[in-house]
Design an enzyme around this catalytic site. Structure first.
Site, PDB file in Angstrom:
ATOM      1  N   TYR A 236       0.844  -1.198   0.000  1.00  0.00           N
ATOM      2  CA  TYR A 236       0.000   0.000   0.000  1.00  0.00           C
ATOM      3  C   TYR A 236       0.878   1.247   0.000  1.00  0.00           C
ATOM      4  CZ  TYR A 236      -3.861   3.090   1.181  1.00  0.00           C
ATOM      5  OH  TYR A 236      -4.802   4.081   1.152  1.00  0.00           O
TER       6      TYR A 236
ATOM      7  N   PHE B   3      -9.496  19.062 -25.163  1.00  0.00           N
ATOM      8  CA  PHE B   3      -9.900  17.667 -25.214  1.00  0.00           C
ATOM      9  C   PHE B   3     -11.185  17.566 -24.383  1.00  0.00           C
ATOM     10  CE2 PHE B   3      -9.839  13.213 -23.800  1.00  0.00           C
ATOM     11  CZ  PHE B   3      -9.920  12.634 -25.043  1.00  0.00           C
ATOM     12  N   THR B   4     -12.048  16.602 -24.732  1.00  0.00           N
ATOM     13  CA  THR B   4     -13.385  16.539 -24.105  1.00  0.00           C
ATOM     14  C   THR B   4     -13.317  16.576 -22.569  1.00  0.00           C
ATOM     15  OG1 THR B   4     -13.209  14.149 -24.364  1.00  0.00           O
ATOM     16  CG2 THR B   4     -14.552  15.304 -25.970  1.00  0.00           C
TER      17      THR B   4
ATOM     18  N   ASP C  82      -0.388  18.907 -21.420  1.00  0.00           N
ATOM     19  CA  ASP C  82      -1.061  17.604 -21.435  1.00  0.00           C
ATOM     20  C   ASP C  82      -0.244  16.733 -22.386  1.00  0.00           C
ATOM     21  OD1 ASP C  82      -2.599  15.383 -22.073  1.00  0.00           O
ATOM     22  OD2 ASP C  82      -4.497  16.492 -22.132  1.00  0.00           O
TER      23      ASP C  82
ATOM     24  N   LYS D 262      -2.214   6.061 -22.908  1.00  0.00           N
ATOM     25  CA  LYS D 262      -1.571   6.368 -24.192  1.00  0.00           C
ATOM     26  C   LYS D 262      -0.061   6.425 -24.012  1.00  0.00           C
ATOM     27  CE  LYS D 262      -5.866   8.480 -24.821  1.00  0.00           C
ATOM     28  NZ  LYS D 262      -6.653   9.662 -24.547  1.00  0.00           N
TER      29      LYS D 262
ATOM     30  N   ARG E 234     -16.366  11.619 -34.882  1.00  0.00           N
ATOM     31  CA  ARG E 234     -15.952  12.857 -34.211  1.00  0.00           C
ATOM     32  C   ARG E 234     -16.547  14.001 -35.014  1.00  0.00           C
ATOM     33  NH1 ARG E 234     -13.835  12.064 -28.941  1.00  0.00           N
ATOM     34  NH2 ARG E 234     -15.991  11.476 -29.010  1.00  0.00           N
TER      35      ARG E 234
ATOM     36  N   PHE F  75     -23.282  10.451 -27.743  1.00  0.00           N
ATOM     37  CA  PHE F  75     -22.543   9.582 -28.665  1.00  0.00           C
ATOM     38  C   PHE F  75     -22.163   8.250 -28.032  1.00  0.00           C
ATOM     39  CE2 PHE F  75     -18.338  10.200 -26.815  1.00  0.00           C
ATOM     40  CZ  PHE F  75     -18.476  11.402 -26.144  1.00  0.00           C
TER      41      PHE F  75
HETATM   42  C1  PLP Z   1      -7.059  10.473 -23.577  1.00  0.00           C
HETATM   43  C2  PLP Z   1      -6.717  11.846 -23.255  1.00  0.00           C
HETATM   44  C3  PLP Z   1      -7.012  12.398 -22.002  1.00  0.00           C
HETATM   45  C4  PLP Z   1      -7.791  11.634 -20.947  1.00  0.00           C
HETATM   46  O1  PLP Z   1      -7.108  10.509 -20.528  1.00  0.00           O
HETATM   47  P1  PLP Z   1      -7.886   9.225 -19.932  1.00  0.00           P
HETATM   48  O2  PLP Z   1      -6.800   8.328 -19.477  1.00  0.00           O
HETATM   49  O3  PLP Z   1      -8.721   8.667 -21.028  1.00  0.00           O
HETATM   50  O4  PLP Z   1      -8.727   9.728 -18.813  1.00  0.00           O
HETATM   51  C5  PLP Z   1      -6.631  13.707 -21.769  1.00  0.00           C
HETATM   52  N1  PLP Z   1      -5.990  14.423 -22.707  1.00  0.00           N
HETATM   53  C6  PLP Z   1      -5.686  13.927 -23.918  1.00  0.00           C
HETATM   54  C7  PLP Z   1      -4.961  14.761 -24.901  1.00  0.00           C
HETATM   55  C8  PLP Z   1      -6.029  12.628 -24.237  1.00  0.00           C
HETATM   56  O5  PLP Z   1      -5.739  12.145 -25.458  1.00  0.00           O
END
Ligand code: PLP
Length: 482
Positions: free
Chosen positions: A80, A132-133, A223, A266, A389, A455
Site C-alpha cells: 500500500y 480535449f473533451t 497535457d 496512451k 468525431r 454519442f
Molecule cells: C485520452 C486523453 C485524455 C484523458 O485521458 P484518460 O486516461 O482517457 O482519462 C486527456 N488528454 C488527452 C490529450 C487525451 O488524449
C-alpha cells in the site's frame, strides 16, 4: 521503424518488433455485420468485439506492451505504501522530465480533475491550443472557461503545414491584454492535439509560449498524453531538432513546463496516469487531493503492475523505432488514401487516420450526421470500427437545436504495434471501395437520444434502406468474399 529501401523502389514502414502473443480476430460475413450494426443502434460504441475485425475506435489502453513491460509486471513490489515499484517510476520521471515531484493518478482525466480543482476558479480562463473533451469538462465544472487559440491552419482539413497543433502566440498575448493576466488560471498546451487529428506542435512554438507566460507570470501546463507521437514529429519535421535525441527533445520540452500531466493509457503503453512538477508549492496543493480522489501517494489508483509497466514503457518511449511505428503506419494509410483521392486530414498526424466525412459524403446534410453514417457504413463493408468525431459527439443547445461541429470526422485510431501492414491495407481497400460507392450511403436519425454524452449510448436508424443497397453492391463486387 526502419528506413530500409526495397529493390522495387517501394517504401513501406517496416516493423521493428515481432509478435509473440496474439489474439484471434473474427471477420464475420457482411450479412452478420448488417445485423450487428442494427443491434448496436448504428453506434460503433455499442458494437461487440466479437463482431469487429479491426478495432480502430481508440488508442486508449489498447497499445501493445513489450516483453520487457510484461516481465517487469511480474516483479512488481506490491504494498500500500512505500513500494519499490513506485520509486522506480518516480525516479524514471525525474530522470526523463527533470521534475522533482510526481503524483500518480488512475487515468488522464483524474489528473485534469486535480489540476482544475486546484488552479481553476470561477471566472478564470484557460487558454489552450485545442481542447480535449475531458479537459474542457473539468475546467467548466470548476467555473472556468476554455479559449482555443490554435494557429489558423489547425482547423484546415488539408494542409501541408507541419505543425498544425501550434498555439497562436499573438492570440495568447491579445487574450492577456483583453482580460488581464490575473484572469488566466494557466496556459495549457496539448501535445499531439487529439481532436483535430493528432496534429503536433513544434519545440520552437513552446519556447515562444513560455516567453509570453514568463512576461506575465503565468503557469504553463502540458497535457502530454500524446507526447510520443509529437516527439517523433519534432525530430523529423523541425530542422533545428534533427540532431537531437528523443531524450534530449523530451527534456527540452519538459524544461519549458511548470506542470506536465498525462494519460498512461496512451503515453507509456500501460494504464493510469500522472502529474509531474518542479514546483513544491503546486505539488503540495495537489497532493492533498490525490489521497482524497485517487489513493495513497505511492499508487494513486493504479495497480502496482501497471506502475511497473509504465516505468518501463516511458523508458521505451525514448526509442525512436518504438515511437515512429504509430506515425509511420498512419502516414502510410493517409498517403495511400490521399493518392486514391479519398478525403483525409493532411498532413498525417499521430493517433490515427481521419476521414473527412463532409467531403466523403457531400450529399448528406449535417443534420443527418455524415460522420456517424460513415462510421456505420465503413463497419458494414469492412468490419472496421472507427469513432465518430462530428456533430453526433456534440450536445444540443438549451433550446434543443443541434450544435454542428466545425469538422465531421471519422477517426480510425492506430493502436501502437497492434496491427500488421496487411490489415492496414485491408482497411485502405475497403475505404477506397466505399468511397467509389459513396452515393449509396444515406443518413442517420436518432431513435434514442440521451441528453448527456449522447454519442456513447445513443441509438440511431438509417433514414432509408441504404444499408441493404450497400450490401447488395458489395456482394455484386466481391462475390462471396468476407
Ligand atoms: C485520452 C486523453 C485524455 C484523458 O485521458 P484518460 O486516461 O482517457 O482519462 C486527456 N488528454 C488527452 C490529450 C487525451 O488524449
Amino acid at each position: 521503424m526502419s528506413t530500409v529501401k526495397f529493390y522495387s523502389g517501394e517504401t513501406i514502414p517496416l516493423e521493428m518488433h515481432k509478435v509473440r502473443i496474439v489474439q484471434k480476430l473474427n471477420l464475420v460475413p457482411i450479412e452478420r455485420r448488417l445485423g450487428a450494426i442494427a443491434e448496436a443502434g448504428n453506434n460503433t460504441f455499442l458494437l461487440r468485439n466479437r463482431d469487429i475485425y479491426l478495432d480502430m475506435l481508440t488508442d486508449s489502453g489498447v497499445n501493445a506492451m513489450s516483453d520487457r513491460q510484461l516481465a517487469a509486471m511480474m516483479e512488481a513490489d506490491d504494498s500500500y505504501a512505500g513500494s519499490e515499484t513506485f520509486t522506480r517510476l518516480e525516479t524514471r520521471i525525474q530522470d526523463l522530465f527533470g521534475m522533482e515531484y510526481f503524483l500518480p493518478v488512475h487515468q488522464g482525466r483524474a489528473a485534469e480533475n486535480i489540476i482544475a480543482r486546484v488552479f481553476v476558479r470561477p471566472g478564470t480562463i484557460v487558454p489552450m491550443n485545442y481542447h480535449f473533451t475531458t479537459t474542457k469538462a473539468h475546467i467548466v465544472l470548476n467555473g472556468g472557461s476554455v479559449e482555443e487559440i490554435i494557429v489558423d491552419e489547425g482547423l484546415q482539413v488539408s494542409s501541408d503545414v507541419p505543425f498544425k497543433g501550434n498555439m497562436d502566440v499573438g492570440k495568447l498575448q491579445q487574450l492577456i491584454d483583453t482580460h488581464g493576466a490575473e484572469r488566466i488560471a494557466f496556459v495549457r498546451i496539448e501535445t499531439g492535439t487529439n481532436l483535430i487529428g493528432g496534429q503536433p506542435h513544434s519545440l520552437q512554438n513552446l519556447r515562444e509560449v513560455r516567453e509570453v507566460c514568463d512576461r506575465h507570470g503565468l503557469m504553463l501546463v502540458f497535457d502530454a498524453s500524446l507526447l510520443a507521437d509529437n516527439l517523433w514529429f519534432i525530430k523529423t519535421r523541425e530542422p533545428a531538432c534533427r540532431d537531437m535525441s528523443i531524450r534530449e527533445i523530451t527534456r527540452a520540452i519538459a524544461d519549458l513546463a511548470d506542470i506536465i500531466y498525462f494519460s498512461a493509457r496512451k503515453l507509456g503503453c500501460a494504464r493510469g496516469g500522472g502529474i509531474c512538477t518542479r514546483s513544491q508549492d503546486a505539488f503540495l496543493k495537489m497532493r492533498e487531493l490525490i489521497t482524497l480522489y485517487e489513493g495513497f501517494l505511492t499508487y494513486g489508483g493504479m495497480s502496482i503492475r501497471e506502475i511497473e509497466a509504465l516505468a518501463v514503457g516511458l523508458e521505451e518511449t525514448m526509442d525512436e523505432t518504438m515511437i515512429s511505428q504509430g506515425p509511420q503506419f498512419i502516414a502510410y494509410m493517409v498517403e495511400d488514401l490521399a493518392r486514391r483521392s479519398v478525403p483525409v486530414i493532411t498532413p498525417p498526424g499521430g493517433l490515427g487516420c481521419h476521414l473527412d466525412a463532409m467531403r466523403f459524403l457531400p450529399h448528406l446534410p449535417q443534420a443527418e450526421y455524415p460522420a456517424g453514417a460513415l462510421a456505420s457504413a465503413l463497419y458494414l463493408v469492412s468490419g472496421v470500427r472507427g469513432m465518430e468525431r462530428g456533430s453526433l459527439s456534440e450536445q444540443r443547445g438549451p433550446d434543443g437545436s443541434e450544435t454542428f461541429s466545425n469538422m465531421e470526422l471519422l477517426r480510425l485510431a492506430m493502436p501502437r504495434r497492434v496491427f500488421t501492414l496487411s490489415q492496414v491495407k485491408y482497411a485502405i481497400d475497403r475505404i477506397d471501395w466505399l468511397y467509389r460507392n459513396r452515393d449509396l450511403v444515406g443518413g442517420l436519425r436518432f431513435v434514442e437520444e440521451p441528453k448527456v454524452l449522447r454519442f456513447f449510448f445513443g441509438r440511431l436508424q438509417p433514414t432509408s434502406d441504404w444499408q441493404e443497397r450497400l450490401l447488395a453492391r458489395f456482394r455484386a463486387d466481391f462475390g462471396d468474399s468476407l
